[in-house]
Design an enzyme around this catalytic site. Structure first.
Site, mmCIF file in Angstrom:
data_model
loop_
_atom_site.group_PDB
_atom_site.id
_atom_site.type_symbol
_atom_site.label_atom_id
_atom_site.label_comp_id
_atom_site.label_asym_id
_atom_site.label_seq_id
_atom_site.Cartn_x
_atom_site.Cartn_y
_atom_site.Cartn_z
ATOM 1 C CG LEU A 1 -2.288 -0.943 1.403
ATOM 2 C CD1 LEU A 1 -3.022 -1.238 2.366
ATOM 3 C CD2 LEU A 1 -3.569 -0.383 -0.030
ATOM 4 C CE LYS B 1 10.808 -4.000 7.485
ATOM 5 N NZ LYS B 1 9.901 -3.333 7.981
ATOM 6 N NE ARG C 1 5.683 -21.159 18.073
ATOM 7 C CZ ARG C 1 3.776 -20.885 18.174
ATOM 8 N NH1 ARG C 1 4.155 -21.736 19.668
ATOM 9 N NH2 ARG C 1 3.195 -21.194 17.383
ATOM 10 C CG LEU D 1 13.821 -18.606 27.542
ATOM 11 C CD1 LEU D 1 12.706 -17.107 28.259
ATOM 12 C CD2 LEU D 1 13.871 -19.092 29.199
#
EC number: 1.1.1.25
Length: 265
Positions: A16, A66, A150, A152
């Site tokens: 968008l 990124k 999920r 640690l």
């Protein structure tokens, strides 16, 4: 003079960003073109170079590039460095500059709904999306910021960078929060992280970094079904775009009416 911008990612067809930036352009009376560039995993760095050689003024970067954009930049802002990822690029004095506007975009959108100071905040997920929002959330001075994942160990990696946060696994979540932010990719595949009932019993405000223009995301629907107020990340998308627009053009567009228009499409 016509200014040239683009967004690069893969996939890119549903972005968008061109629509949003054209709305900003009309509002601020700046003449620009804003294109979509399909990223090439092999030639990504060359694509960035070519864009600016061909007189591009600014480039947005989305998934999955990124981190590569961050590594390519010669000059990075503090928030970009802390995020370890870049979504906004531009050339200045023949050097590639990078920023990350995701975090400030989230904070500005969240401020429409609640005050973050002294709140207990839970982030679901410990990947790049979570890393990109921790610093700006900490700047808002919450009472507590917990990252649940999920595994640690992945959350502990974030804690080593941001010692102010606490970490836990999904299975060990028991307390209540004022705000829960879904930074996992579950909504992108229409899946939900099922939370213990006590976590939602105090009806926290729920926010999904993912967005779906036409319908609610899976996480938003899940939270609403349990009586929580919940919104998706379309507002964050608009706000991070506004910050990028400001970096490039030195004019801050108004976002409220643009977000309303996008919601009504």
């Amino acid at each position: 003079m016509l200014r040239r911008f683009a967004v690069i990612g893969n996939p890119i067809v549903h972005s968008l960003s061109p629509v949003i930036h054209q709305m900003f352009a009309q509002q601020t009376q700046i003449e620009l073109i804003y294109e979509k560039i399909l990223g090439d995993d092999v030639k990504f760095e060359q694509q960035i170079s070519d864009f600016f050689i061909q007189y591009g003024n600014g480039l947005n970067v989305t998934l999955p590039y990124k981190k590569r954009a961050y590594e390519l930049a010669k000059v990075r802002t503090q928030r970009c460095t802390l995020a370890g990822a870049a979504n906004t690029l531009w050339m200045e004095e023949n050097q590639l500059h990078a920023d990350n506007t995701d975090g400030i975009g989230l904070i500005r959108d969240l401020s429409r709904f609640l005050e973050l100071k002294d709140k207990k905040i839970l982030i679901l997920g410990a990947g790049g999306a979570a890393r990109g929002i921790i610093f700006p959330l900490l700047e808002a001075k919450p009472l507590q910021l917990i990252v649940a994942n999920r595994t640690l160990e992945k959350a502990k990696e974030l804690q080593r960078q941001f010692p102010q946060i606490n970490v836990t696994s999904f299975a060990e979540l028991t307390e209540f929060f004022d705000l829960i932010i879904n930074a996992t990719s579950a909504s992108l595949s229409h899946q939900v992280i099922v939370l213990p009932e006590e976590v939602l019993s105090h009806k926290p405000f729920c926010y999904d970094l993912a967005y779906n223009q036409k319908t609610s995301t899976a996480f938003v629907q899940y939270a609403r079904n349990r009586g929580c107020e919940a919104v998706d990340g379309l507002g964050m998308l608009v706000e991070q775009a506004a910050e990028a627009f400001f970096i490039w053009n030195n004019i801050m567009p108004s976002t409220k009416e643009i977000l309303e228009q996008l919601r009504s499409f």
